[in-house]
Motif scaffolding. Structure first.
Motif, PDB file in Angstrom:
ATOM      1  N   LEU A 202       0.810  -1.430  -0.063  1.00  0.00           N
ATOM      2  CA  LEU A 202      -0.147   0.069  -0.050  1.00  0.00           C
ATOM      3  C   LEU A 202       0.722   1.238   0.069  1.00  0.00           C
ATOM      4  O   LEU A 202       0.288   2.255  -0.192  1.00  0.00           O
ATOM      5  CB  LEU A 202      -0.800   0.058   1.258  1.00  0.00           C
ATOM      6  N   GLY A 203       1.996   1.052   0.168  1.00  0.00           N
ATOM      7  CA  GLY A 203       2.947   2.240  -0.114  1.00  0.00           C
ATOM      8  C   GLY A 203       3.233   3.071   1.382  1.00  0.00           C
ATOM      9  O   GLY A 203       3.797   4.138   1.271  1.00  0.00           O
ATOM     10  N   HIS A 204       2.546   2.314   2.538  1.00  0.00           N
ATOM     11  CA  HIS A 204       2.669   3.219   3.642  1.00  0.00           C
ATOM     12  C   HIS A 204       4.072   3.021   4.520  1.00  0.00           C
ATOM     13  O   HIS A 204       4.843   2.206   4.168  1.00  0.00           O
ATOM     14  CB  HIS A 204       1.982   2.750   4.579  1.00  0.00           C
ATOM     15  N   GLY A 205       4.782   4.082   4.738  1.00  0.00           N
ATOM     16  CA  GLY A 205       6.192   3.938   5.517  1.00  0.00           C
ATOM     17  C   GLY A 205       5.704   3.573   6.933  1.00  0.00           C
ATOM     18  O   GLY A 205       4.526   3.698   7.474  1.00  0.00           O
ATOM     19  N   TYR A 206       6.792   3.188   7.571  1.00  0.00           N
ATOM     20  CA  TYR A 206       6.544   2.496   9.173  1.00  0.00           C
ATOM     21  C   TYR A 206       7.650   2.604   9.630  1.00  0.00           C
ATOM     22  O   TYR A 206       8.669   2.158   8.820  1.00  0.00           O
ATOM     23  CB  TYR A 206       5.599   1.437   9.046  1.00  0.00           C
ATOM     24  N   TYR A 207       7.901   2.675  11.049  1.00  0.00           N
ATOM     25  CA  TYR A 207       8.882   2.478  11.835  1.00  0.00           C
ATOM     26  C   TYR A 207       8.501   1.807  13.175  1.00  0.00           C
ATOM     27  O   TYR A 207       7.402   2.008  13.577  1.00  0.00           O
ATOM     28  CB  TYR A 207      10.082   3.314  11.878  1.00  0.00           C
ATOM     29  N   PHE A 208       9.418   0.924  14.032  1.00  0.00           N
ATOM     30  CA  PHE A 208       9.069   0.437  15.317  1.00  0.00           C
ATOM     31  C   PHE A 208       9.788   1.060  16.473  1.00  0.00           C
ATOM     32  O   PHE A 208      10.933   1.310  16.362  1.00  0.00           O
ATOM     33  CB  PHE A 208       9.344  -0.968  15.249  1.00  0.00           C
ATOM     34  N   LEU A 209       8.992   1.339  17.442  1.00  0.00           N
ATOM     35  CA  LEU A 209       9.484   1.585  18.804  1.00  0.00           C
ATOM     36  C   LEU A 209       9.568   0.414  19.607  1.00  0.00           C
ATOM     37  O   LEU A 209       8.438  -0.097  19.871  1.00  0.00           O
ATOM     38  CB  LEU A 209       8.846   2.868  19.470  1.00  0.00           C
ATOM     39  N   TYR A 210      10.749  -0.261  19.518  1.00  0.00           N
ATOM     40  CA  TYR A 210      10.578  -1.565  20.229  1.00  0.00           C
ATOM     41  C   TYR A 210      11.280  -1.784  21.543  1.00  0.00           C
ATOM     42  O   TYR A 210      12.326  -1.556  21.650  1.00  0.00           O
ATOM     43  CB  TYR A 210      11.320  -2.549  19.276  1.00  0.00           C
ATOM     44  N   SER A 211      10.485  -1.764  22.706  1.00  0.00           N
ATOM     45  CA  SER A 211      11.028  -2.055  23.868  1.00  0.00           C
ATOM     46  C   SER A 211      11.357  -3.380  24.357  1.00  0.00           C
ATOM     47  O   SER A 211      10.905  -4.312  24.379  1.00  0.00           O
ATOM     48  CB  SER A 211       9.654  -1.489  24.921  1.00  0.00           C
ATOM     49  N   VAL A 212      12.738  -3.256  24.497  1.00  0.00           N
ATOM     50  CA  VAL A 212      13.377  -4.411  24.940  1.00  0.00           C
ATOM     51  C   VAL A 212      14.095  -4.183  26.398  1.00  0.00           C
ATOM     52  O   VAL A 212      14.922  -3.882  26.407  1.00  0.00           O
ATOM     53  CB  VAL A 212      14.575  -4.939  24.033  1.00  0.00           C
ATOM     54  N   ASN A 213      13.346  -4.324  27.470  1.00  0.00           N
ATOM     55  CA  ASN A 213      13.716  -4.464  28.809  1.00  0.00           C
ATOM     56  C   ASN A 213      14.099  -5.754  29.328  1.00  0.00           C
ATOM     57  O   ASN A 213      13.959  -6.731  28.729  1.00  0.00           O
ATOM     58  CB  ASN A 213      12.625  -3.877  29.886  1.00  0.00           C
ATOM     59  N   ASP A 214      14.955  -5.740  30.540  1.00  0.00           N
ATOM     60  CA  ASP A 214      15.092  -7.147  31.392  1.00  0.00           C
ATOM     61  C   ASP A 214      14.635  -7.001  32.609  1.00  0.00           C
ATOM     62  O   ASP A 214      15.395  -6.681  33.645  1.00  0.00           O
ATOM     63  CB  ASP A 214      16.635  -7.013  31.284  1.00  0.00           C
ATOM     64  N   TYR A 215      13.366  -7.416  32.730  1.00  0.00           N
ATOM     65  CA  TYR A 215      12.667  -7.572  34.108  1.00  0.00           C
ATOM     66  C   TYR A 215      12.217  -9.081  34.153  1.00  0.00           C
ATOM     67  O   TYR A 215      11.269  -8.997  34.988  1.00  0.00           O
ATOM     68  CB  TYR A 215      11.575  -6.399  34.302  1.00  0.00           C
TER      69      TYR A 215
END
Length: 349
Positions: free
Chosen positions: A99-112
């Motif tokens: 569909l031609g949409h741009g996108y990016y990810f805010l990826y939370s990688v914690n260690d609990y």
């Protein structure tokens, strides 16, 4: 309405109560869609998102009451996905690309993992492998590592946190260009304190100025070998002496770097003729700042499409869930809809 990042458009939505089966409504059409600060759409609602992407709109319910808002994707150029586990969502990326949409990810990688503060996230090693796989799929500039939030307890010291950040960062730093972190905010949200206590998180507290300085100095040292951009989310302190900027998760800088080829997006972010009185370019963070966020938040304007009390990670520090019972009830309704092949135009139906 353009200054807020969207325009009003006409939209026809499904409505079985009218003879035609379609009802004309007024909708907003944002340039940037946040999916979502309120819940983990990639982890739990990928099928719903794909169905709404096909229909071209969602209906959003304010957690504070009021009339529902219809959100059209007709002018959307960027989707910003917030997630702790985007693995189930990876098959959805092909549809976004088509569909031609741009996108990016805010990826939370914690260690609990040891403290069980994030009871329904996959094991840390699995999340790190997903991070690497996602980065290889879409590029390191479009996967932002979040460590959110940083928490101190009777058993988690600043030194412990730095050790955990180091173990993760040494593995994923080659696969990202940015790290955003936040310090836990407990006193502002009564339910956060209550949920942390219920999870057995003894002595959870906010960071003192000395704690902040110790952590940021340690992070600065780690970043000498990582070489990524560091920023603090919604932080009023000036941390520039540690090489740490003010965070911007819905980020002007990221978009103008990673999506410079998108003329429509660039026209929104950098319209011609926008100059300050002294002839210089205006600060985009001020011109495009999201008025719906806290003063310390530097995110540019977007429309969030998530709903509170729907995230099944059930993290003990989460402010977006009223209760675990409410989340489980909403998610069971969603699963029933999915089994029947019916998806409402909002997550919770």
């Amino acid at each position: 309405m353009k200054w807020r990042g969207w325009e009003k458009v006409s939209l026809e939505v499904a409505d079985p109560t009218v003879p035609s089966g379609r009802l004309p409504v007024e909708a907003i059409a944002p340039v940037i869609v946040s999916a979502s600060r309120s819940t983990d759409i990639p982890a739990f609602y990928g099928d719903w998102f794909q169905s709404r992407l096909k229909e071209g709109y969602v209906r959003w319910k304010s957690p504070f009451g009021g009339r529902p808002v219809f959100v059209s994707f007709a002018r959307t150029r960027i989707f910003v996905f917030w997630s702790k586990n985007p693995a189930p969502f990876l098959p959805c990326l092909d549809a976004l690309d088509r569909l031609g949409h741009g996108y990016y990810f805010l990826y939370s990688v914690n260690d609990y993992d040891k403290e069980h503060l994030e009871p329904n996230v996959p094991p840390l090693d699995e999340r790190i492998e997903t991070f690497i796989r996602l980065s290889r799929r879409i590029g390191p500039g479009k996967v932002v590592w979040r460590y959110d939030p940083l928490i101190l307890t009777e058993t988690i010291t600043v030194s412990d946190l730095l050790d955990r950040v180091e173990r993760i960062g040494d593995r994923i730093a080659p696969f990202t260009k940015r790290m955003v972190f936040s310090f836990v905010d407990i006193e502002k949200y009564t339910k956060v304190r209550r949920n942390l206590d219920a999870a057995g998180c003894r002595g959870a507290r906010e960071f003192s100025d000395a704690d902040v300085a110790e952590f940021c100095e340690g992070l600065r040292r780690l970043n000498k070998r990582w070489g990524i951009t560091l920023s603090a989310c919604a932080e009023d302190r000036d941390l520039s002496q540690f090489g740490i900027g003010r965070g911007q998760c819905i980020s002007y800088d990221l978009m103008t770097t990673e999506f410079a080829h998108d003329r429509d997006l660039m026209a929104f972010l950098r319209p011609e003729g926008q100059q300050a009185l002294d002839g210089s370019s205006p600060d985009p963070s001020r011109r495009l700042k999201d008025p719906g966020q806290r003063n310390t938040c530097r995110c540019i304007v977007s429309k969030d499409i998530g709903q509170y009390s729907t995230c099944m990670h059930l993290c003990a520090y989460c402010y977006a869930n009223t209760s675990a019972a409410a989340v489980r009830r909403n998610y069971s309704h969603y699963l029933a809809d999915r089994e029947s092949g019916m998806f409402h135009d909002t997550i919770v139906g």
